[in-house]
Each structure stands twice: as C-alpha cells, then as structure tokens.
Design an enzyme around this catalytic site. Structure first.
Site, PDB file in Angstrom:
ATOM      1  N   THR A  13       1.724   4.208   2.988  1.00 29.05           N
ATOM      2  CA  THR A  13       0.800   5.110   2.298  1.00 29.05           C
ATOM      3  C   THR A  13       0.448   4.585   0.906  1.00 29.05           C
ATOM      4  O   THR A  13      -0.301   5.205   0.176  1.00 29.05           O
ATOM      5  CB  THR A  13       1.373   6.541   2.180  1.00 29.05           C
ATOM      6  OG1 THR A  13       2.624   6.457   1.505  1.00 29.05           O
ATOM      7  CG2 THR A  13       1.562   7.173   3.548  1.00 29.05           C
ATOM      8  N   GLY A  14       0.982   3.426   0.567  1.00 29.30           N
ATOM      9  CA  GLY A  14       0.638   2.808  -0.717  1.00 29.30           C
ATOM     10  C   GLY A  14      -0.694   2.076  -0.626  1.00 29.30           C
ATOM     11  O   GLY A  14      -1.303   1.984   0.449  1.00 29.30           O
ATOM     12  N   ARG A  36       8.587   8.550   4.461  1.00 26.76           N
ATOM     13  CA  ARG A  36       9.534   9.462   3.828  1.00 26.76           C
ATOM     14  C   ARG A  36       9.240  10.882   4.251  1.00 26.76           C
ATOM     15  O   ARG A  36       8.081  11.274   4.376  1.00 26.76           O
ATOM     16  CB  ARG A  36       9.326   9.407   2.316  1.00 26.76           C
ATOM     17  CG  ARG A  36      10.457   8.858   1.567  1.00 26.76           C
ATOM     18  CD  ARG A  36      10.067   8.751   0.099  1.00 26.76           C
ATOM     19  NE  ARG A  36      10.658   7.573  -0.488  1.00 26.76           N
ATOM     20  CZ  ARG A  36      11.959   7.468  -0.759  1.00 26.76           C
ATOM     21  NH1 ARG A  36      12.779   8.461  -0.510  1.00 26.76           N
ATOM     22  NH2 ARG A  36      12.429   6.365  -1.273  1.00 26.76           N
ATOM     23  N   LYS A 133      11.210 -10.375  -7.679  1.00 29.24           N
ATOM     24  CA  LYS A 133      10.653 -10.931  -6.445  1.00 29.24           C
ATOM     25  C   LYS A 133      11.339 -12.249  -6.086  1.00 29.24           C
ATOM     26  O   LYS A 133      11.598 -12.527  -4.917  1.00 29.24           O
ATOM     27  CB  LYS A 133       9.148 -11.133  -6.596  1.00 29.24           C
ATOM     28  CG  LYS A 133       8.381  -9.829  -6.789  1.00 29.24           C
ATOM     29  CD  LYS A 133       6.886 -10.078  -6.876  1.00 29.24           C
ATOM     30  CE  LYS A 133       6.118  -8.764  -6.993  1.00 29.24           C
ATOM     31  NZ  LYS A 133       4.688  -8.920  -6.712  1.00 29.24           N
TER      32      LYS A 133
END
Ligand SMILES: *[C@@H]1O[C@H](CO)[C@@H](O)[C@H](O)[C@H]1NC(C)=O
Ligand SMILES: *[C@@H]1O[C@H](CO)[C@@H](O)[C@H](O)[C@H]1NC(C)=O
Length: 310
Positions: A13-14, A36, A133
């Site tokens: 959903t990002g 979630r 990262k």
C-alpha cells in the site's frame, strides 16, 4: 508455457509497493500482499486495497515484526519483494532469516530502489540513509539468499516536478537555480516503469545475484540539459543563478534535518555524480537493466515535462 513465479509484495500500500503489486499482476504472476491488520485505515489506503484486490492481488495478514505471519506468507511463494522505506530498512532482518530458513525462495528483492549504497560518496552526511541499505545487502550476501537489487536512481515524482528547485512544487518560469556547474548527469525513472523493470527481472537468470541499474534512454540528463529542454517547451530563456558546491554544502549545514535531505540528495546526484560516475559493465556484479528489456515502454523525462505544461 513456463509457470510464472508466485510473488509476495511487502509494503503493497506504499508508493512503490502499490505499483509493484500492480505490475506483478499485469505480468500474470500470482501475486500476494502482506497487509497489516489495522482498524484505522485511511481512505487512500482503502482505495489502494480495493484497486489491488480488483487487479487480482491476494491479501495475507501480517507484518515484518510478526514471525508466524511472515513465515506463513513466505512459505506460499517463490519470490519476495520488499518495498519499505529506508527508515525501515533494518526491519527486513527477520524476513531475511525466514527466507533463509525456508531455503527454496528463488529470488529476494530487498528494499533498495534508489542509488547504490555501495557507490554513493556522501555516506558521512546522509544520517545513515544508505548505511542501513548496505547492511541489509551484506546480510543477504552472507546468508547466501538468491537476490536481485534494483538500483533505479530517483523516481520522477521526486525533485523533477520542480525541475530540481528545492522547496518548489512546479517548474520555474522566470528564474532557475543550478547547482555546481550544471554538467553532472542524474537519472529519473517513473515509478510504474521501475515496477515493470523489477517484475521483468525476477525470473531472469541474467539478474540473479546482480545489481540492476536503470539508466534508460531519455532519462539521464544534467541540470543544464534539463533547463534547456524545459526552456524549449515553454519557448522562453530562464535567468540562471548558479550555486557553487561550497555554497550548497554551507546551506546543507545550516538547514536542520530532515529538511536538508533534499539538498543532500541534490548534492549527491548533481555535484558528486553518484548516479552516473561509474561504468555499469565494469562493476563486478552490475547489469544495465535498461538494456535487458527493450520491449518495455517507458516514460522519458521530456514526456514527463510535457505533463507539467498545464
Ligand atoms: C498495469 O496495467 C494497468 C492497465 O493496463 C496500467 O494502468 C498500470 O499502469 C500498469 N501498472 C504497472 C505498474 O505496470
Ligand atoms: C518453503 O516454501 C515453499 C513454497 O515456496 C513451501 O512449499 C515449503 O514447505 C517451505 N519450506 C519450509 C522448510 O518451510
């Protein structure tokens, strides 16, 4: 016909994850999204969930910090793609252990989707944006998990809508600021194109344990070139104000975090040349993603700027 890998998207959903899930469906992969269980979902999130469901995405309840749900999700798929923010990068550690335990995941695409953290030259000033990262890369390598890294540089929605004018939302019509001498080239790729490149790479043996760099034709320009393209489109010359490297560094120091991150990314890309200073072919594990999939159509910078003409 070869069966398509089953794909799990984390962060669907990002901003990027949504496009990754759509692209995965567009390319006929059975697609799952780890979602979630939250009661207070915003209407934008609900709209996204509806669009994903319409596209054929199957939802699995869970999150990166819930081991049982993660294991259940990972055990249903062949490929895992993580699209969480840089701030959350270290939250991928449990996921990596679970992928390792499973042992039959064919490809893991960790959440990078930016500049190469092993190549950027600003690691002393980025508040560990890239160090997190890099730490995840080292872990994936150490665990021997089959991976592909997508190094897509900037998304077009970042900085390009203002023609790289910090604090502005639309491109300039009179005066423009140029950082450094304006000749260092940067790269912008549209998010849906990044998603298409990513999904194309996941069953491709040429991208196994490689860093896939995106520098598509028509998407690599210096600030001087960007301004020239824009001037051509609006039929007008802009007044140029040059900000030297020293002046930019001073501004970065004077501006509080996180407001200074935009300036830091500009410094990295358009003065240090972090997106383009190195030769892809010469790097031991690099591959030029823009050349692997010539059939993929992508939006060029010129086409994107056309959409800003009103
Ligand atoms: C997926 O396909 C739809 C419909 O053709 C298109 O609107 C969308 O941009 C595509 N998404 C990606 C990420 O390729
Ligand atoms: C790993 O995942 C596969 C599905 O890709 C599943 O069939 C298998 O049972 C899992 N293995 C373990 C050890 O959990």
């Amino acid at each position: 016909m070869e069966e398509k890998s089953k794909v799990l998207i984390i962060g669907a959903t990002g901003f990027l994850g949504f496009h990754l899930a759509q692209a995965s469906c567009n390319f006929s992969h059975p697609t799952f999204a780890l979602i979630r269980d939250s009661t207070s979902s915003s209407s934008t999130k609900l709209d996204k969930l509806r669009a994903l469901s319409d596209a054929g995405v199957q939802f699995l309840k869970g999150s990166l910090d819930d081991e049982a749900s993660l294991m259940e999700a990972v055990n249903q798929v062949d490929v895992v793609i993580c699209a969480v923010s840089s701030k959350q990068a270290l939250d991928q550690k449990l996921l990596i252990q679970i992928i390792k335990q499973n042992g039959s995941i064919k490809r893991f695409i960790p959440s990078e989707f930016g500049l190469d953290p092993d190549k950027v030259q600003i690691s002393n000033m980025d508040y560990d944006f890239y160090a997190r990262k890099a730490e995840i890369r080292r872990l994936v390598e150490a665990e021997g998990i089959p991976y592909t890294i997508i190094s897509c540089n900037f998304f077009m929605s970042y900085l390009l809508p203002s023609l790289v004018q910090p604090g502005m939302k639309i491109p300039p019509r009179d005066k423009v600021t140029i950082f450094g001498d304006g000749n260092t080239k940067g790269v912008f790729v549209k998010v849906s194109d990044v998603a298409d490149f990513t999904i194309s790479s996941l069953d491709d043996p040429r991208t196994l344990n490689k860093v896939v760099y995106l520098r598509p034709e028509g998407n690599v320009y210096s600030l001087n070139e960007l301004v020239e393209i824009w001037e051509c489109k609006i039929g007008k010359k802009l007044e140029k104000n040059y900000v030297s490297e020293e002046e930019l560094l001073k501004k970065i120091e004077e501006t509080p975090y996180p407001d200074n991150m935009q300036l830091i990314f500009i410094y990295s890309a358009f003065i240090k040349g972090d997106q383009t200073y190195f030769d892809i072919e010469a790097s031991s594990n690099g591959v030029d993603g823009s050349k692997l999939y010539p059939q993929l159509k992508h939006t060029t910078i010129s086409e994107f700027l056309d959409t800003l003409l009103e």
